[in-house]
Every structure is written in structure tokens, then in C-alpha cells.
Design a protein around this motif. Structure first.
Motif, PDB file in Angstrom:
ATOM      1  N   GLN A  43       3.836  -6.162   5.177  1.00 21.79           N
ATOM      2  CA  GLN A  43       3.372  -5.107   4.290  1.00 21.79           C
ATOM      3  C   GLN A  43       3.113  -5.600   2.872  1.00 21.79           C
ATOM      4  O   GLN A  43       2.319  -5.027   2.157  1.00 21.79           O
ATOM      5  N   ILE A  44       3.785  -6.650   2.466  1.00 21.15           N
ATOM      6  CA  ILE A  44       3.654  -7.147   1.101  1.00 21.15           C
ATOM      7  C   ILE A  44       2.614  -8.251   1.067  1.00 21.15           C
ATOM      8  O   ILE A  44       2.622  -9.152   1.902  1.00 21.15           O
ATOM      9  N   GLU A  45       1.711  -8.160   0.096  1.00 18.89           N
ATOM     10  CA  GLU A  45       0.714  -9.216  -0.063  1.00 18.89           C
ATOM     11  C   GLU A  45       0.708  -9.713  -1.502  1.00 18.89           C
ATOM     12  O   GLU A  45       0.996  -8.972  -2.430  1.00 18.89           O
ATOM     13  N   ILE A  46       0.390 -10.976  -1.655  1.00 16.68           N
ATOM     14  CA  ILE A  46       0.301 -11.577  -2.978  1.00 16.68           C
ATOM     15  C   ILE A  46      -1.123 -11.391  -3.474  1.00 16.68           C
ATOM     16  O   ILE A  46      -2.070 -11.866  -2.853  1.00 16.68           O
ATOM     17  N   SER A  76       0.832  -1.203   0.000  1.00 19.16           N
ATOM     18  CA  SER A  76       0.000   0.000   0.000  1.00 19.16           C
ATOM     19  C   SER A  76       0.869   1.257   0.000  1.00 19.16           C
ATOM     20  O   SER A  76       2.005   1.250   0.471  1.00 19.16           O
ATOM     21  N   GLU A  77       0.303   2.320  -0.537  1.00 21.59           N
ATOM     22  CA  GLU A  77       1.029   3.591  -0.598  1.00 21.59           C
ATOM     23  C   GLU A  77       1.364   4.094   0.800  1.00 21.59           C
ATOM     24  O   GLU A  77       2.414   4.682   1.029  1.00 21.59           O
ATOM     25  N   LEU A  81       5.047   5.150   1.983  1.00 14.21           N
ATOM     26  CA  LEU A  81       5.367   6.498   2.458  1.00 14.21           C
ATOM     27  C   LEU A  81       5.904   6.490   3.883  1.00 14.21           C
ATOM     28  O   LEU A  81       6.842   7.237   4.210  1.00 14.21           O
ATOM     29  N   SER A  82       5.332   5.653   4.751  1.00 11.94           N
ATOM     30  CA  SER A  82       5.829   5.604   6.127  1.00 11.94           C
ATOM     31  C   SER A  82       7.234   5.016   6.176  1.00 11.94           C
ATOM     32  O   SER A  82       8.073   5.465   6.954  1.00 11.94           O
ATOM     33  N   ALA A  83       7.526   4.035   5.321  1.00 13.68           N
ATOM     34  CA  ALA A  83       8.878   3.476   5.264  1.00 13.68           C
ATOM     35  C   ALA A  83       9.872   4.511   4.745  1.00 13.68           C
ATOM     36  O   ALA A  83      10.990   4.627   5.252  1.00 13.68           O
ATOM     37  N   ALA A  84       9.466   5.294   3.735  1.00 12.98           N
ATOM     38  CA  ALA A  84      10.344   6.344   3.207  1.00 12.98           C
ATOM     39  C   ALA A  84      10.596   7.426   4.258  1.00 12.98           C
ATOM     40  O   ALA A  84      11.722   7.906   4.405  1.00 12.98           O
ATOM     41  N   ALA A  85       9.551   7.795   4.995  1.00 10.95           N
ATOM     42  CA  ALA A  85       9.716   8.797   6.046  1.00 10.95           C
ATOM     43  C   ALA A  85      10.651   8.284   7.139  1.00 10.95           C
ATOM     44  O   ALA A  85      11.520   9.016   7.623  1.00 10.95           O
ATOM     45  N   LEU A  86      10.478   7.024   7.499  1.00 12.21           N
ATOM     46  CA  LEU A  86      11.329   6.429   8.527  1.00 12.21           C
ATOM     47  C   LEU A  86      12.781   6.383   8.058  1.00 12.21           C
ATOM     48  O   LEU A  86      13.690   6.740   8.800  1.00 12.21           O
ATOM     49  N   LEU A  87      12.987   6.011   6.824  1.00 13.06           N
ATOM     50  CA  LEU A  87      14.342   5.854   6.311  1.00 13.06           C
ATOM     51  C   LEU A  87      15.058   7.184   6.078  1.00 13.06           C
ATOM     52  O   LEU A  87      16.253   7.306   6.312  1.00 13.06           O
TER      53      LEU A  87
END
Length: 152
Positions: free
Chosen positions: A133-136, A70-71, A75-81
Motif C-alpha cells: 500500500q505504501i509507495e515512495i 491512497s485514501e 479507509l479500508s484499513a480503518a474499516a477493517l480495524l
């Protein structure tokens, strides 16, 4: 949802190991061999990503699947990183400047805080967080290859 095609590398009872190919926008440009950005992107961009995804599906090695994230998670991963290490650097630099320490101590402390911020970001965005976070979304059908025999 951000979608990507992945290949099943190994199937286990609780999930699958998937591989995706990194695609750079620099590959589409005609000047990619002469452009500095294209050369750097080719040198630094990992070609393949291998990761584990929990799934009840029984998949075979070599099958193609459509995965999504999901977006909001992206976005939360990018903000964290990106933002957490930057915030740590700025906060420590401001604190050490306020204490009127030597410039070398401020730089060393700021870089240490930056590295600590990257460490915290890596801890919170580790493999366990990625798996959730990843789904098939779908198992892609195999393309039928038809061989046409040409006779003389």
C-alpha cells in the motif's frame, strides 16, 4: 494520497526500512501540558514507526523520502480495524442473547468475539499488506547547510 516524510534507516536489495515520526495535533495547542487529552496522546502515541517498503531504488541510510498511501487503502484499513471487531462483538452478543444464555456467558462470548475480530484484522493488515500500500513518491534533496563565518 496521504503523504508523509520518512527517513531511510536501512537499504536492502528488494526495498528499504523507513522511519516516520508520529505527529499529534495536541503538540500545537498551548494547553497541551494541562489538557488530559494531550497528556494521554503523549503517553500512548508511538513516537516512531519503522516499516519495510519494497522499492527498486538504491537509497542511502539517512536520506529523506516522500511516501504516500491512497485514501482508499487508508479507509479500508480503518474499516477493517474498527468495524470488523465491533461487528463480531455485536453479532455474537445478539446470537448469545437469542439463545438465552446467562449474562456472564454473553459478556465473555462477546469479548472473545471482539478479540477474535482484532486478530483477524491484524492478520489481514499485517506487514505484507502495508508494503504493497505504501509507495515512495520522491527522494528529497539534501538541504545544503551553509556555515557563515563571522570575523571580528
Amino acid at each position: 494520497m496521504i503523504e508523509e516524510i520518512a527517513t531511510v534507516m536501512k537499504s536492502q536489495t528488494d526495498g528499504v526500512w523507513l522511519k516516520t515520526q508520529s505527529v499529534s495535533s495536541c503538540n500545537a495547542c498551548q494547553a497541551n501540558n494541562d489538557c488530559g487529552t494531550g497528556v494521554v496522546a503523549k503517553a500512548l502515541t508511538p513516537r516512531e514507526n519503522l516499516f519495510f517498503v519494497k522499492s527498486p531504488l538504491q537509497l542511502l541510510e539517512g536520506q529523506k523520502v516522500k511516501i504516500a498511501v491512497s485514501e482508499q487503502h487508508l479507509l479500508s484499513a480503518a474499516a477493517l480495524l474498527y468495524l470488523l471487531p465491533l461487528f463480531c462483538l455485536i453479532a455474537v452478543a445478539a446470537l448469545l442473547s437469542r439463545l438465552q444464555l446467562a449474562e456472564s456467558a454473553i459478556v465473555l462470548g462477546s469479548l472473545t468475539a471482539l478479540l477474535a475480530g482484532f486478530g483477524v484484522a491484524r492478520f489481514f493488515s499485517g506487514p505484507a499488506a502495508q508494503q504493497e500500500q505504501i509507495e515512495i513518491l520522491a527522494v528529497l534533496p539534501e538541504l545544503a547547510v551553509q556555515h557563515i563565518r563571522i570575523t571580528d
